[in-house]
Scaffold this motif. Structure first.
Motif, PDB file in Angstrom:
ATOM      1  N   SER A  56       0.861  -1.175   0.000  1.00  0.00           N
ATOM      2  CA  SER A  56       0.000   0.000   0.000  1.00  0.00           C
ATOM      3  C   SER A  56       0.900   1.229   0.000  1.00  0.00           C
ATOM      4  CB  SER A  56      -0.902  -0.014   1.235  1.00  0.00           C
ATOM      5  OG  SER A  56      -1.669   1.162   1.278  1.00  0.00           O
ATOM      6  N   GLY A  57       1.069   1.814  -1.165  1.00  0.00           N
ATOM      7  CA  GLY A  57       1.967   2.956  -1.274  1.00  0.00           C
ATOM      8  C   GLY A  57       3.397   2.552  -0.977  1.00  0.00           C
ATOM      9  N   ASP A  58       4.000   3.186   0.024  1.00  0.00           N
ATOM     10  CA  ASP A  58       5.380   2.897   0.404  1.00  0.00           C
ATOM     11  C   ASP A  58       5.504   1.731   1.380  1.00  0.00           C
ATOM     12  OD1 ASP A  58       6.079   5.122  -1.079  1.00  0.00           O
ATOM     13  OD2 ASP A  58       6.132   6.452   0.653  1.00  0.00           O
ATOM     14  N   TYR A  59       4.397   1.191   1.837  1.00  0.00           N
ATOM     15  CA  TYR A  59       4.397   0.191   2.907  1.00  0.00           C
ATOM     16  C   TYR A  59       4.145  -1.219   2.379  1.00  0.00           C
ATOM     17  CZ  TYR A  59       4.067   4.189   6.002  1.00  0.00           C
ATOM     18  OH  TYR A  59       4.317   5.356   6.666  1.00  0.00           O
ATOM     19  N   VAL A  60       4.815  -2.190   3.013  1.00  0.00           N
ATOM     20  CA  VAL A  60       4.594  -3.603   2.721  1.00  0.00           C
ATOM     21  C   VAL A  60       4.154  -4.266   4.021  1.00  0.00           C
ATOM     22  CG1 VAL A  60       5.666  -5.757   1.968  1.00  0.00           C
ATOM     23  CG2 VAL A  60       6.339  -3.614   0.908  1.00  0.00           C
ATOM     24  N   HIS A  61       3.109  -5.075   3.935  1.00  0.00           N
ATOM     25  CA  HIS A  61       2.588  -5.804   5.089  1.00  0.00           C
ATOM     26  C   HIS A  61       2.519  -7.289   4.762  1.00  0.00           C
ATOM     27  CE1 HIS A  61       1.100  -1.732   5.921  1.00  0.00           C
ATOM     28  NE2 HIS A  61       1.173  -2.096   7.190  1.00  0.00           N
ATOM     29  N   TYR A  62       2.538  -8.102   5.808  1.00  0.00           N
ATOM     30  CA  TYR A  62       2.374  -9.548   5.666  1.00  0.00           C
ATOM     31  C   TYR A  62       1.282  -9.966   6.632  1.00  0.00           C
ATOM     32  CZ  TYR A  62       3.462 -14.527   5.481  1.00  0.00           C
ATOM     33  OH  TYR A  62       3.397 -15.890   5.299  1.00  0.00           O
ATOM     34  N   GLU A  63       0.172 -10.386   6.099  1.00  0.00           N
ATOM     35  CA  GLU A  63      -1.004 -10.745   6.908  1.00  0.00           C
ATOM     36  C   GLU A  63      -1.338  -9.644   7.912  1.00  0.00           C
ATOM     37  OE1 GLU A  63       0.126 -14.576   8.577  1.00  0.00           O
ATOM     38  OE2 GLU A  63      -1.054 -15.548   7.030  1.00  0.00           O
ATOM     39  N   GLY A  64      -1.265  -8.417   7.483  1.00  0.00           N
ATOM     40  CA  GLY A  64      -1.604  -7.283   8.333  1.00  0.00           C
ATOM     41  C   GLY A  64      -0.471  -6.767   9.203  1.00  0.00           C
ATOM     42  N   ASN A  65       0.648  -7.472   9.261  1.00  0.00           N
ATOM     43  CA  ASN A  65       1.800  -7.039  10.052  1.00  0.00           C
ATOM     44  C   ASN A  65       2.750  -6.209   9.194  1.00  0.00           C
ATOM     45  OD1 ASN A  65       1.134  -8.508  12.476  1.00  0.00           O
ATOM     46  ND2 ASN A  65       1.683 -10.356  11.349  1.00  0.00           N
ATOM     47  N   PHE A  66       3.249  -5.120   9.763  1.00  0.00           N
ATOM     48  CA  PHE A  66       4.198  -4.254   9.062  1.00  0.00           C
ATOM     49  C   PHE A  66       5.480  -5.013   8.756  1.00  0.00           C
ATOM     50  CE2 PHE A  66       7.903  -1.459   9.393  1.00  0.00           C
ATOM     51  CZ  PHE A  66       7.641  -0.573   8.358  1.00  0.00           C
ATOM     52  N   VAL A  67       5.939  -4.924   7.498  1.00  0.00           N
ATOM     53  CA  VAL A  67       7.177  -5.572   7.075  1.00  0.00           C
ATOM     54  C   VAL A  67       8.263  -4.529   6.848  1.00  0.00           C
ATOM     55  CG1 VAL A  67       8.286  -6.926   5.248  1.00  0.00           C
ATOM     56  CG2 VAL A  67       6.005  -7.531   6.032  1.00  0.00           C
ATOM     57  N   ALA A  68       7.962  -3.506   6.027  1.00  0.00           N
ATOM     58  CA  ALA A  68       8.958  -2.485   5.708  1.00  0.00           C
ATOM     59  C   ALA A  68       8.284  -1.288   5.051  1.00  0.00           C
ATOM     60  CB  ALA A  68      10.020  -3.050   4.770  1.00  0.00           C
ATOM     61  N   ARG A  69       9.015  -0.181   5.067  1.00  0.00           N
ATOM     62  CA  ARG A  69       8.565   1.044   4.412  1.00  0.00           C
ATOM     63  C   ARG A  69       9.637   1.458   3.416  1.00  0.00           C
ATOM     64  NH1 ARG A  69       8.233   6.832   7.340  1.00  0.00           N
ATOM     65  NH2 ARG A  69       7.466   8.026   5.589  1.00  0.00           N
ATOM     66  N   PHE A  70       9.227   1.837   2.223  1.00  0.00           N
ATOM     67  CA  PHE A  70      10.146   2.213   1.161  1.00  0.00           C
ATOM     68  C   PHE A  70       9.880   3.657   0.749  1.00  0.00           C
ATOM     69  CE2 PHE A  70       9.917  -2.337   1.102  1.00  0.00           C
ATOM     70  CZ  PHE A  70      11.232  -2.718   0.912  1.00  0.00           C
ATOM     71  N   LYS A  71      10.176   4.590   1.650  1.00  0.00           N
ATOM     72  CA  LYS A  71       9.923   6.006   1.402  1.00  0.00           C
ATOM     73  C   LYS A  71      10.949   6.593   0.440  1.00  0.00           C
ATOM     74  CE  LYS A  71       9.436  10.443   3.715  1.00  0.00           C
ATOM     75  NZ  LYS A  71       9.529  11.152   4.985  1.00  0.00           N
ATOM     76  N   HIS A  72      12.208   6.242   0.639  1.00  0.00           N
ATOM     77  CA  HIS A  72      13.287   6.792  -0.182  1.00  0.00           C
ATOM     78  C   HIS A  72      13.831   5.717  -1.108  1.00  0.00           C
ATOM     79  CE1 HIS A  72      13.280  10.287   2.406  1.00  0.00           C
ATOM     80  NE2 HIS A  72      13.350   9.487   3.455  1.00  0.00           N
ATOM     81  N   LYS A  73      14.291   6.157  -2.248  1.00  0.00           N
ATOM     82  CA  LYS A  73      14.925   5.229  -3.171  1.00  0.00           C
ATOM     83  C   LYS A  73      16.282   4.860  -2.596  1.00  0.00           C
ATOM     84  CE  LYS A  73      15.178   4.568  -8.023  1.00  0.00           C
ATOM     85  NZ  LYS A  73      14.703   5.042  -9.270  1.00  0.00           N
ATOM     86  N   GLY A  74      16.583   3.593  -2.544  1.00  0.00           N
ATOM     87  CA  GLY A  74      17.840   3.142  -1.963  1.00  0.00           C
ATOM     88  C   GLY A  74      18.251   1.808  -2.521  1.00  0.00           C
ATOM     89  N   PRO A  75      19.248   1.202  -1.918  1.00  0.00           N
ATOM     90  CA  PRO A  75      19.758  -0.064  -2.461  1.00  0.00           C
ATOM     91  C   PRO A  75      18.812  -1.240  -2.260  1.00  0.00           C
ATOM     92  CG  PRO A  75      20.846   0.456  -0.404  1.00  0.00           C
ATOM     93  CD  PRO A  75      19.991   1.650  -0.760  1.00  0.00           C
ATOM     94  N   LEU A  76      17.957  -1.163  -1.251  1.00  0.00           N
ATOM     95  CA  LEU A  76      17.040  -2.270  -0.973  1.00  0.00           C
ATOM     96  C   LEU A  76      15.680  -1.985  -1.591  1.00  0.00           C
ATOM     97  CD1 LEU A  76      16.653  -4.964   0.522  1.00  0.00           C
ATOM     98  CD2 LEU A  76      15.865  -3.645   2.482  1.00  0.00           C
ATOM     99  N   THR A  77      15.304  -2.798  -2.572  1.00  0.00           N
ATOM    100  CA  THR A  77      14.003  -2.646  -3.209  1.00  0.00           C
ATOM    101  C   THR A  77      13.011  -3.618  -2.580  1.00  0.00           C
ATOM    102  OG1 THR A  77      14.477  -4.307  -4.901  1.00  0.00           O
ATOM    103  CG2 THR A  77      15.086  -2.010  -5.413  1.00  0.00           C
ATOM    104  N   LYS A  78      11.755  -3.423  -2.871  1.00  0.00           N
ATOM    105  CA  LYS A  78      10.728  -4.339  -2.353  1.00  0.00           C
ATOM    106  C   LYS A  78      10.999  -5.758  -2.827  1.00  0.00           C
ATOM    107  CE  LYS A  78       7.168  -0.804  -2.306  1.00  0.00           C
ATOM    108  NZ  LYS A  78       5.963  -0.294  -2.928  1.00  0.00           N
ATOM    109  N   ALA A  79      11.340  -5.900  -4.094  1.00  0.00           N
ATOM    110  CA  ALA A  79      11.578  -7.237  -4.648  1.00  0.00           C
ATOM    111  C   ALA A  79      12.747  -7.930  -3.961  1.00  0.00           C
ATOM    112  CB  ALA A  79      11.836  -7.141  -6.146  1.00  0.00           C
ATOM    113  N   LYS A  80      13.833  -7.200  -3.697  1.00  0.00           N
ATOM    114  CA  LYS A  80      15.003  -7.788  -3.045  1.00  0.00           C
ATOM    115  C   LYS A  80      14.678  -8.195  -1.612  1.00  0.00           C
ATOM    116  CE  LYS A  80      18.473  -5.418  -5.801  1.00  0.00           C
ATOM    117  NZ  LYS A  80      19.554  -4.419  -5.787  1.00  0.00           N
ATOM    118  N   LEU A  81      13.933  -7.362  -0.904  1.00  0.00           N
ATOM    119  CA  LEU A  81      13.572  -7.691   0.475  1.00  0.00           C
ATOM    120  C   LEU A  81      12.676  -8.918   0.519  1.00  0.00           C
ATOM    121  CD1 LEU A  81      13.545  -7.092   3.523  1.00  0.00           C
ATOM    122  CD2 LEU A  81      11.510  -5.723   3.113  1.00  0.00           C
TER     123      LEU A  81
END
Length: 82
Positions: A12-37
């Motif tokens: 949802s936007g910059d946020y990734v959740h797993y079964e409703g639990n917060f996983v990570a936020r991707f506000k800034h562009k950096g070395p770690l992408t959603k796909a890599k995480l």
């Protein structure tokens, strides 16, 4: 020991959740992408272990501490070991 199920991740936007639990936020562009995480989580972690550590550590810090990500000073970039 359960593995992460890729179908249970939601974005949802910059946020990734797993079964409703917060996983990570991707506000800034950096070395770690959603796909890599998500790939690293599926390969190396269980939901229980990751969420227990997430209480005290950042997602990128968890990967670095476990040696899945290293910084190459000569190339001035991060290397992902998976």
């Amino acid at each position: 020991m359960t593995k992460f199920d890729k179908t249970k991740f939601t974005t949802s936007g910059d946020y990734v959740h797993y079964e409703g639990n917060f996983v990570a936020r991707f506000k800034h562009k950096g070395p770690l992408t959603k796909a890599k995480l998500l790939k690293a989580l599926a390969l190396f972690y269980t939901p229980e272990a990751y969420f227990a550590r997430l209480k005290n550590e950042a997602p990128f810090g968890i990967l670095m501490k476990d040696g899945h990500v290293e910084f190459d000073a000569t190339a001035r970039k991060f290397i992902f070991n998976y």
